[in-house]
Design an enzyme around this catalytic site. Structure first.
Site, PDB file in Angstrom:
ATOM      1  N   ARG A 126       0.825  -1.206   0.000  1.00 56.54           N
ATOM      2  CA  ARG A 126       0.000   0.000   0.000  1.00 56.54           C
ATOM      3  C   ARG A 126       0.863   1.261   0.000  1.00 56.54           C
ATOM      4  NH1 ARG A 126      -5.556  -1.416   3.219  1.00 56.54           N
ATOM      5  NH2 ARG A 126      -5.775  -3.482   2.338  1.00 56.54           N
ATOM      6  N   SER A 239     -20.881 -15.221  12.244  1.00 51.89           N
ATOM      7  CA  SER A 239     -20.285 -14.045  11.625  1.00 51.89           C
ATOM      8  C   SER A 239     -20.446 -14.075  10.106  1.00 51.89           C
ATOM      9  CB  SER A 239     -18.795 -13.979  11.991  1.00 51.89           C
ATOM     10  OG  SER A 239     -18.157 -12.887  11.380  1.00 51.89           O
ATOM     11  N   SER A 291     -18.787  -1.852   3.324  1.00 51.75           N
ATOM     12  CA  SER A 291     -18.148  -0.666   2.749  1.00 51.75           C
ATOM     13  C   SER A 291     -17.490  -0.871   1.394  1.00 51.75           C
ATOM     14  CB  SER A 291     -17.106  -0.122   3.726  1.00 51.75           C
ATOM     15  OG  SER A 291     -16.067  -1.062   3.927  1.00 51.75           O
ATOM     16  N   LYS A 375     -16.774   9.122  10.268  1.00 52.54           N
ATOM     17  CA  LYS A 375     -17.143   9.109   8.854  1.00 52.54           C
ATOM     18  C   LYS A 375     -18.209  10.172   8.592  1.00 52.54           C
ATOM     19  CE  LYS A 375     -15.505   4.466   7.912  1.00 52.54           C
ATOM     20  NZ  LYS A 375     -14.661   4.332   9.100  1.00 52.54           N
TER      21      LYS A 375
END
Length: 561
Positions: A126, A239, A291, A375
């Site tokens: 990254r 989950s 997201s 956010k």
């Protein structure tokens, strides 16, 4: 796995001296797992467990360090290598090798270098761009020098509240009066009025009895889920396979059993819930808006299953708070939009099930809701909301809350101002939705592959890590547009994308510039368009059957000011 471990205790010294619960915790650590695989007993047990385990989503977690022979050698007596007892003794965690001054120390730097090299090789390394957001020019920012201005198209400050006067003025006045920091944990430095006001406002937002503020929602999710799993006897987590890393880490830290269910697949969830007694503690952990894909979960149906099988619901509304519902409480509120609309009197609304019985609104049925202040509310921090006893319990027992320095007073004041403002304003949400709809429609008409979803997120599919970075770099350098490339482990390999998030500040002029730039970038780099994905069978819902009917969660009626 547990039954096999118990049967093997008499044969293996390592197992004989180690409790089953300790083995479960150790099994999640990379080093002990690599050692255990070399043991005839533990290695066989792990193979059986893995063959029965449901498909796990390895890309959703931080990659565990791979310990190779280059860095660690496990001594084995060749004469007794075939003996389970000898092997287990050689790898026993209860024995520490004698210090040998002639041995070379572990090569720490070599491990760092090797792991980083692997990141570069698979194109998942990254790179961070120097982006400095300009409060008075939102959504613009400057790069290393102030003369290099760019339009930011990937910020999670979805509504521009980070530079809204109501927020900045509240922060300025608070910092002038109370200073910069909090002075420590709330246990040591005190329980100040800013925390009390913010938590009361959050509880009211979600119509819950109480709320608790953390330094981030990652910490809130981790601390809460870890504590629940440790405290509930024989707790089982269910989950969603697309859950955020913070939820995955919290569940892992709890040491409790975890069952992964297919993303938004209610049939799969129910089939797995049905395998456990109703009396056994169970928690269904999921998100409202995912997201990276923009998918929205079927919250009400999940609550139905929770009621049927005796489970609690843990809902992460991080990418939904501020964005959905008449007061900005998230998707759970949005599902009963008219009921929660401040312009309506809920007492005058008739809410019933199909059989005529009284119906509870969706938000009140969710047991635990987490969200972020960083956010759509434009500040920083996270929180969990629920019953009074539950919140007091978390406050009293969760290390992630007890031992963490509190948010500064100015940050809490700014977040509180943003929440109070959004409770009474639909303007920003409506404008954001309008800009999102325009960008999605125009990109689709040009054949640019947008992952279909009903939310405010615009994921543009690239499908290759190297090309996604090239596209991001080209948009920044040639067009003055900042859109970060998303790659592994945030998304699976082959699902790389540009994640675009329009805001109220991205008007038609900025949107047209983005659309033209993306169109030209796809041509220049030869990126696959919708027709190309169709020939390949589609991916991520792009050019795949069953995805063309998806409509925004906001209805035309709700979007009318």
């Amino acid at each position: 796995m547990e039954s096999l471990a118990r049967q093997s205790k008499a044969l293996c010294p390592f197992l004989h001296k180690t409790s089953t619960s300790t083995l479960k915790r150790l099994s999640s650590q990379a080093t002990i797992a690599s050692v255990a695989r070399g043991c005839p007993i533990m290695g066989h047990a792990m193979e059986i467990q893995e063959s029965k385990a449901p498909h796990s989503r390895s890309y959703s977690t931080v990659r565990e360090v791979e310990i190779s022979k280059e860095f660690i050698e496990i001594p084995v007596n060749k004469k007794t290598a075939g003996s389970a007892t000898a092997t287990a003794t050689a790898t026993s965690a209860n024995k520490t090798p004698a210090f040998d001054d002639k041995q070379a120390p572990f090569n720490y730097e070599k491990l760092y270098e090797s792991d980083l090299q692997r990141k570069h090789q698979d194109k998942s390394y990254r790179y961070f761009n120097n982006i400095n957001r300009l409060a008075k020019k939102f959504p613009h920012a400057h790069r290393a020098t102030e003369s290099e201005e760019v339009a930011v198209w990937c910020s999670n400050d979805y509504l521009g509240m980070g530079s809204h006067p109501v927020v900045t003025e509240a922060m300025h006045s608070t910092i002038d009066k109370y200073g910069a920091g909090a002075g420590g944990t709330r246990n040591i430095a005190g329980h100040n009025l800013h925390a009390l006001k913010l938590e009361a406002s959050l509880a009211d937002l979600h119509r819950k009895e109480a709320a608790l503020v953390f330094t981030s929602c990652f910490v809130a999710n981790d601390a809460t889920l870890a504590l629940l799993g440790k405290k509930f006897p024989n707790c089982v987590y269910f989950s969603d396979e697309m859950n955020h890393a913070s939820m995955i880490e919290g569940i892992r830290h709890s040491g409790a059993e975890k069952v992964i269910w297919k993303h938004n697949d209610l049939a799969d969830l129910e089939a797995k819930l049905a395998k456990y007694p109703k009396s056994q503690p169970k928690i269904i952990a999921f998100e409202s808006v995912y997201s990276m894909s923009g998918n929205i979960s079927p919250i009400e149906a999940i609550c139905d299953l929770a009621d049927k099988y005796g489970a609690l619901t843990f809902l992460d509304e991080v990418h939904a708070v501020g964005m959905y519902g008449p007061r900005g409480a998230g998707v759970a509120e949005h599902l009963d939009f008219e009921y929660h609309d401040s312009n309506c009197n809920p007492e005058n609304l008739v809410s019933t099930n199909t059989d005529g019985s009284a119906r509870r609104d969706v938000m009140s049925r969710v047991d635990m809701i987490t969200g972020t202040l960083g956010k759509a509310f434009g500040c920083m921090g996270g929180y969990v909301a629920g019953s009074k006893n539950f919140i007091d319990w978390i406050r009293s027992y969760a290390p992630g809350f007890i031992f963490t320095t509190s948010l500064p007073p100015a940050v809490m004041a700014g977040a509180n101002a943003a929440i109070d403002y959004q409770k009474s304003s639909l303007k920003e949400r409506i404008l954001q939705q309008a800009h999102t709809a325009y960008v999605k429609r125009e990109l689709g008409e040009r054949g640019i592959p947008v992952v279909p979803n009903p939310s405010h997120i615009v994921p543009v599919l690239v499908g290759n890590a190297e090309k996604a970075k090239e596209a991001s770099d080209m948009l920044l350098e040639k067009y003055g547009i900042y859109v970060q490339a998303i790659n592994y482990p945030t998304v699976p390999i082959g699902h790389e994308r540009l994640r675009i998030t329009p805001t109220p500040g991205h008007n038609k002029e900025l949107s047209d510039h983005l659309i033209k730039a993306l169109d030209e970038t796809f041509d220049t780099l030869g990126l696959d368009r919708i027709k190309d994905w169709e020939k390949k069978g589609g991916r991520c819902g792009v050019a795949q059957p069953g995805y063309d009917h998806i409509k925004p969660i906001w209805t035309p009626k709700q979007l009318k000011p």
